[in-house]
Scaffold this active site. Structure first.
Site, PDB file in Angstrom:
ATOM      1  N   ASP A  80       0.823  -1.210   0.000  1.00 31.47           N
ATOM      2  CA  ASP A  80       0.000   0.000   0.000  1.00 31.47           C
ATOM      3  C   ASP A  80       0.858   1.261   0.000  1.00 31.47           C
ATOM      4  OD1 ASP A  80       0.791  -0.876   2.569  1.00 31.47           O
ATOM      5  OD2 ASP A  80      -0.716   0.353   3.560  1.00 31.47           O
ATOM      6  N   GLU A 138      -0.710  -2.074   5.229  1.00 31.53           N
ATOM      7  CA  GLU A 138       0.140  -2.048   6.414  1.00 31.53           C
ATOM      8  C   GLU A 138       0.094  -0.698   7.103  1.00 31.53           C
ATOM      9  OE1 GLU A 138       3.351  -1.129   8.965  1.00 31.53           O
ATOM     10  OE2 GLU A 138       3.222  -0.237   6.968  1.00 31.53           O
ATOM     11  N   GLU A 139      -0.140   0.365   6.336  1.00 27.85           N
ATOM     12  CA  GLU A 139      -0.009   1.723   6.857  1.00 27.85           C
ATOM     13  C   GLU A 139      -1.154   2.168   7.758  1.00 27.85           C
ATOM     14  OE1 GLU A 139       2.559   3.407   6.691  1.00 27.85           O
ATOM     15  OE2 GLU A 139       3.692   2.939   4.895  1.00 27.85           O
ATOM     16  N   ARG A 177      17.689  -7.798  14.611  1.00 31.13           N
ATOM     17  CA  ARG A 177      17.595  -7.745  16.065  1.00 31.13           C
ATOM     18  C   ARG A 177      16.719  -8.888  16.545  1.00 31.13           C
ATOM     19  NH1 ARG A 177      18.832  -4.485  20.083  1.00 31.13           N
ATOM     20  NH2 ARG A 177      17.709  -4.696  22.047  1.00 31.13           N
ATOM     21  N   HIS A 364       7.848   8.428   4.743  1.00 26.81           N
ATOM     22  CA  HIS A 364       6.634   9.252   4.815  1.00 26.81           C
ATOM     23  C   HIS A 364       6.901  10.714   4.472  1.00 26.81           C
ATOM     24  CE1 HIS A 364       4.115   6.208   7.366  1.00 26.81           C
ATOM     25  NE2 HIS A 364       5.033   5.598   6.638  1.00 26.81           N
TER      26      HIS A 364
END
Length: 393
Positions: A80, A138-139, A177, A364
């Site tokens: 997206d 996802e956003e 991580r 963004h």
């Protein structure tokens, strides 16, 4: 097997970039990615794979069945865009005004499509199955991952991996991580209801702006005075809707914002203190309030063993484009890949994508761009993970 797979990816590098640029020109917002989903599905339609469309919305799930028995691994990429007017000076600029791929999801999708094609071409050699998760939304909470999971995208899957391209990280570096890697997120909206009136007679009113202003200041003490300095939390008030007339005392004010935490315990503490401050505000200023306080994306927690597999596989592959594999500190951003990791063990890692031209902007941002060399790096890194997962060098 791995060398053959990497060679195939090199041969397909230019098409990977072409796909990324096409997607970049045709971004769609979360939950509205109909044409993008169709484009992805069309890519697979002539291949001997199992394709499911409209999974949890516009999700596309592709299953590549290996020729040899083994486990099933899932690889995920989101697709997206964002409600941003693009300002990046590129020849493949967005053709959809006010919508832009400003987070690299076009790159995620392009690398995974080509990697999936290469894996399909070698499926007879695979010691297991590969499930490709092309995820929408996802956003925007609640995100696309949860709906895809509810629609069965992880059925029969043993482990899951994902990559995010990072514009501020050096191209050629991979970051990992184990354990808590990205923050969980909460959303709040508060309407503070006072009593409006004329500015010349404040004693006959209850000023909602004054009460709301006190709350803005008090809310900052949640992190500074209620959270251990060695723990991570943020409280952000991103909207203060108090516009009115210069000589009128506002009847009501609305505030919106979000909270980020790195554990469920701290998430609960912030919510408790947030509500306690509001309750005190109501007593102090004789106001009432309506509160929406909801939790969306959880903390993203990478599995220790799967993260170790990522590091081992990438280092062992000795991919020439990868200069370093680095352990990264936790990130305060949130990511709905966390939902997959709540269901099955896996790992989410980063691939550096800093542009070579020196024009570096964060995710963004309207001038966001990635180094397209990061696409082949992401594809090869994930190929190395798949090879290590199946025990095939």
């Amino acid at each position: 097997m791995l060398n053959q797979l990497l060679q195939k990816l090199d041969e397909k590098k230019e098409r990977m970039i072409e796909i990324r640029r096409y997607l970049h020109q045709h971004p769609e917002l979360s939950f509205k990615e109909e044409k993008t989903a169709q484009y992805i599905a069309d890519f697979y339609k002539d291949k001997d794979v199992n394709i499911r469309t409209n999974v949890g919305g516009y999700g596309v799930v592709v299953t590549i069945k290996g020729g040899l028995p083994g486990k099933t691994v899932a690889l995920r990429a989101d697709f997206d865009g964002l409600p941003i007017m693009e300002e990046a000076d590129v020849p493949f600029k967005s053709k959809n005004p006010g919508v832009m791929h400003a987070c690299g999801h076009d790159g995620h999708t392009a690398y995974l499509m080509i990697l999936a094609e290469a894996l399909f071409e070698m499926k007879d050699q695979l010691k297991g199955n590969v499930v490709i998760l092309h995820q929408p939304a996802e956003e925007t909470p609640p995100g696309g991952a949860m709906a895809m999971i509810e629609d069965g995208c992880l059925e029969g899957v043993d482990n899951v991996f994902g990559i995010h391209l990072m514009s501020l990280a050096d191209t050629g570096e991979v970051y990992y991580r184990a354990g808590e890697m990205q923050a969980g997120r909460s959303y709040f909206k508060v309407k503070i209801q006072g009593k409006g009136g004329h500015g010349s007679m404040p004693h006959t009113s209850n000023d909602s702006i004054v009460a709301a202003s006190h709350f803005v200041v008090a809310a900052q003490t949640i992190v500074s005075r209620r959270i251990n300095p060695f723990d991570m939390a943020t409280v952000t008030i991103g909207s203060f809707d108090g516009k009115g007339s210069f000589n009128i005392i506002k009847d009501s004010v609305e505030l919106e914002g979000d909270v980020r935490t790195m554990s469920s315990d701290i998430r609960a503490t912030v919510e408790k203190e947030f509500k306690r401050i509001l309750a005190g505000l109501a007593q102090e200023f004789d106001i009432t309030y309506d509160l929406i306080y909801s939790h969306d994306y959880p903390v993203l927690v990478n599995d220790n063993d799967m993260t170790g597999l990522v590091v081992k596989g990438i280092k062992k592959a000795q991919i020439p484009e990868i200069k370093a594999v680095i352990e990264t500190p936790p990130a305060s951003g949130s990511e709905d890949f966390a939902y997959y990791l709540q269901k099955i063990p896996g790992s989410f890692f980063y691939v550096g994508a800093k542009p070579a031209n020196g024009h570096v902007y964060p995710h963004h941002h309207p001038k966001f761009e990635i180094n397209e060399d990061s696409l082949i790096i992401a594809a090869k890194a994930m190929a190395a993970v798949v090879a290590e997962y199946f025990g095939q060098e």
